[in-house]
Design a protein around this motif. Structure first.
Motif, short mmCIF file in Angstrom:
data_model
loop_
_atom_site.label_atom_id
_atom_site.label_comp_id
_atom_site.label_asym_id
_atom_site.label_seq_id
_atom_site.Cartn_x
_atom_site.Cartn_y
_atom_site.Cartn_z
N THR A 195 0.86 -1.19 0.00
CA THR A 195 0.00 0.00 0.00
C THR A 195 0.88 1.24 0.00
N ASN A 206 -8.12 0.51 1.69
CA ASN A 206 -7.80 1.56 0.71
C ASN A 206 -8.59 1.43 -0.59
N THR A 263 -3.78 1.08 -3.05
CA THR A 263 -3.03 -0.17 -3.13
C THR A 263 -2.25 -0.21 -4.44
#
Length: 757
Positions: A43, A237, A54
């Motif tokens: 990430t 994310n 990501t």
């Protein structure tokens, strides 16, 4: 009270800050592993902001953020973390040179929240906390929490084959003294067993935190033995993600594909987030076909069970505010088939039907660097229904049974409000005052009346750091209970001392208090194998507990990490609630206060991490108080039971496969009991439940970027029942006869799917 709760929620919502958005810039870069491949598991995020993403299949990332200076953090579990200062200019793209992440055994620090002022690493916590992360849960191939916790030191499970439920024991203490939390919200149970552990969707769990020792100051009643806090997944994310799971498992030698005999598990979940808003929806079906065992009739040694679990979550978060609502729903049916009467060609079947709806709303508000607020508001509605039917095999007709207690519903609901304030007075002193309100109500045919218990508490603790090596955390809890005269104050004191940069010492004392629960006061339970009544005259329990631990990180290099932890504890309980014979009706058991109970012992845990290997090895020795010592000084004060466990995971990187072996030895469980002979004399004898070995072997293989295959065997040594020399076969909770443990060796095969964008 309802209007007060609404005002609190509205207050938090009104405080949401509004941020002006200017023209943004972009950050672009590439992340590779040491072998030059895209680091697709990594990430990239801007520290202390909500901006992140990501790494895609090509190893690239792109982050859009307002103009300013930031710290770019690139990380992945098992790999080094890289930190890059970056400046974002409006309307421009900042190109970051290609980043290479090398392998490292320096794992990302476990972050814990249970009992903390704010999330912090285990090494900084004043409490000795064990964690079970998401990766270990997946490697176990578990379909419920028992399948994860049964390998932990100091934890044992007992099974009720009649009701199809299980209870937990922690460091020699029963489940009624273990507080089960779901994201900090207590779980409600019908009886004195913690059957709610089997009613939590394991696919939603991010990690499990286990705190041993009384936490009554912070979490109130039921926390004498410790806390098991189940932490669910939070938004990652990905803007949008889909996950799914299918797993098939044999039950001993019994299996039918996807339905009927065996164990069948399916899960599907979706998540979405944008501009701070997030939502998720998930559902799971667990079908257990039961186990015939040695039964030669239609009855089963382990009852069939069908579970439907669902969850909905929605919320909003930014740098200073995180507020969310979550609903967890459970519909469970346990099917107890009866034997056929050869004279009437009929059978009597029972279904135990449980429904649970848990609503919770939580909010965190970071007012500034020194002040933070947290609030929890929850409502749980739980019911357990017994449905008894008679089936006539001659005609095929099924009718409801009209016998006493064979058609009944017991209902329990719980309302909880909890709010805490974390205020940092200075670099040396922090304060955490809080309010805790719990209201429980019960109703039904097995409940005496419609009782309600209200518990109001004010607690305050402080974290004092006189030096960088010493942390002291004193605490006080003030209680007002609607049924009992609670003690005026409950104290606790926790201390962490850094003896060396790699050695930490923790010492703690706590006063425990537990008021009797509704189930112990007013719950009456009669069936073929249970005869139990509540006792409205019970006294409240209290305890004095001492525990300590020392953690030594003997090796901490880039290629090897070895950590050892030695712990010890001593608990002295008064008025412990248990079961005894009703003097007015010897055939019935009732809840009573035991004058004294004690537990003591210790554990020794060791962990080793290398490039491809993770290994743990632990030992525990737990002593339980022998109450017959009071009448016979020749008997030992404690009866002891040892445990050994080990977990090994090896990563075959060339084929991206993990092989894991989980092992635990549970020593024999001794106890003393009295028996009366034909001559009327009473003698004391030693009874024992046999020791056993448990082992699971699992393999996890990444098939594609999005799909992982899990397979393996559980209960390799094929343990089903434990020999038990107890002669106590009377009463409602008899300890005589063989102890059911498992349905034998099983094999499983599953697929896990995870896609995100």
């Amino acid at each position: 009270m309802r209007h007060f709760f609404l005002l609190i929620c509205c207050f938090h919502l009104l405080q949401l800050p509004v941020f002006a958005q200017g023209e943004n810039g972009k950050i672009y870069g590439t992340v590779l592993t040491a072998d030059g491949k895209p680091a697709i598991s990594a990430t990239a995020s801007l520290k202390s902001t909500r901006y992140g993403t990501t790494i895609d299949a090509e190893g690239n990332y792109s982050i859009e953020a307002p103009e300013g200076r930031y710290t770019l953090v690139i990380q992945s579990l098992g790999l080094e973390t890289k930190i890059v200062p970056v400046r974002v200019k409006a309307g421009e793209i900042a190109h970051i040179p290609a980043t290479t992440l090398n392998e490292s055994t320096r794992q990302l620090a476990d972050v814990v929240v249970t009992g903390q002022y704010q999330p912090q690493s285990i090494s900084q916590s004043v409490y000795q906390i064990r964690t079970i992360d998401r990766e270990r849960i997946l490697l176990r191939g578990a379909t419920n929490l028992i399948g994860v916790l049964n390998n932990e030191l100091g934890i044992r499970f007992s099974n009720d084959a009649t009701l199809g439920t299980s209870d937990i024991q922690l460091m020699g203490m029963s489940g009624r003294n273990v507080k089960i939390l779901l994201d900090g919200v207590p779980m409600v149970d019908r009886g004195d067993t913690r059957e709610s552990l089997n009613q939590i969707d394991i696919n939603t769990i991010e990690r499990v935190e286990i705190v041993e020792g009384p936490m009554s100051v912070s979490y109130g009643t039921d926390a004498l033995a410790g806390i098991i806090n189940i932490i669910t997944k939070k938004p990652g994310n990905d803007r949008f993600s889909v996950s799914g799971r299918v797993q098939e498992e044999t039950v001993g030698r019994e299996y039918q594909a996807f339905d009927g005999k065996g164990s069948h598990n399916q899960n599907l979940a979706v998540t979405w987030q944008k501009n701070g808003w997030n939502a998720s929806l998930g559902g799971t079906r667990n079908e257990f076909g039961g186990w015939q065992g040695k039964s030669v009739t239609r009855t089963q040694e382990w009852h069939a069970k069908d579970q439907l679990l669902g969850n909905v979550k929605m919320g909003y978060r930014n740098d200073n505010v995180n507020i969310w609502y979550r609903l967890d729903a459970v519909d469970e049916t346990i099917k107890a088939l009866g034997a056929v009467n050869t004279n009437t060609d009929q059978a009597r079947d029972q279904n135990y039907i449980s429904t649970r709806f848990t609503h919770q709303m939580q909010g965190d508000w970071r007012v500034g660097e020194q002040l933070q607020l947290n609030s929890i508001l929850s409502y749980t509605d739980y019911s357990r229904r017994t449905q008894t039917t008679n089936i006539d095999f001659t005609t095929g007709k099924r009718t409801l049974s009209l016998g006493q207690g064979e058609q009944d519903v017991s209902g329990f609901d719980s309302r909880i409000f909890r709010t805490t304030i974390q205020y940092k007075v200075s670099a040396m002193v922090s304060l955490q005052p809080g309010v805790d309100i719990n209201v429980e109500r019960a109703s039904g045919a097995r409940i005496l009346g419609s009782p309600t218990i209200s518990d109001y508490a004010l607690f305050i603790s402080s974290e004092i750091k006189p030096t960088s090596a010493v942390t002291i955390r004193p605490g006080l809890r003030f209680i007002k209970n609607s049924v009992y005269d609670a003690p005026p104050v409950i104290p606790s004191l926790n201390t962490k001392i850094t003896l060396h940069k790699n050695t930490d010492l923790r010492l703690a004392y706590a006063r425990g208090f537990r008021s009797p629960a509704l189930r112990e006061l007013y719950f009456n339970f009669f069936d073929a194998s249970h005869s139990i009544t509540g006792n409205p005259n019970l006294k409240a329990e209290y305890s004095n507990s001492f525990n300590g631990s020392i953690t030594w990180r003997s090796v901490t290099t880039s290629t090897l990490r070895i950590t050892s932890t030695l712990t010890g504890f001593y608990n002295d309980f008064h008025n412990l609630i248990s079961y005894g014979v009703d003097p007015g009706n010897p055939g019935v058991m009732r809840t009573i206060n035991v004058d004294r109970f004690k537990t003591t012992g210790g554990t020794f845990n060791n962990t080793l991490y290398t490039k491809n290997l993770q290994l743990t090895l632990g030992f525990s020795h737990v002593g339980r108080y022998n109450s017959l010592t009071q009448s016979d000084n020749s008997l030992p004060e404690f009866v002891w039971s040892p445990e050994i466990n080990s977990n090994l995971t090896y990563h075959l990187q060339k084929i991206d496969t993990k092989v894991s072996l989980f092992y635990k030895y549970t020593g024999k469980r001794p106890s003393y009991e009295t028996q009366t002979g034909t001559d009327g004399k009473t003698t004391t004898r030693l009874a024992e439940t046999a020791a056993y070995h448990w082992a699971d072997l699992t393999i996890s293989k990444s098939i594609t970027k999005y799909v992982t295959l899990n397979t393996g065997a559980k209960n390799l040594l094929n343990v089903t029942r434990l020999n038990n020399t107890s002669t106590d076969v009377g009463g409602a909770h008899s300890t005589g006869g063989a102890v059911p443990l498992s349905y034998g060796r099983s094999y499983f095969l599953g697929l896990n799917f995870q896609w995100g964008k």
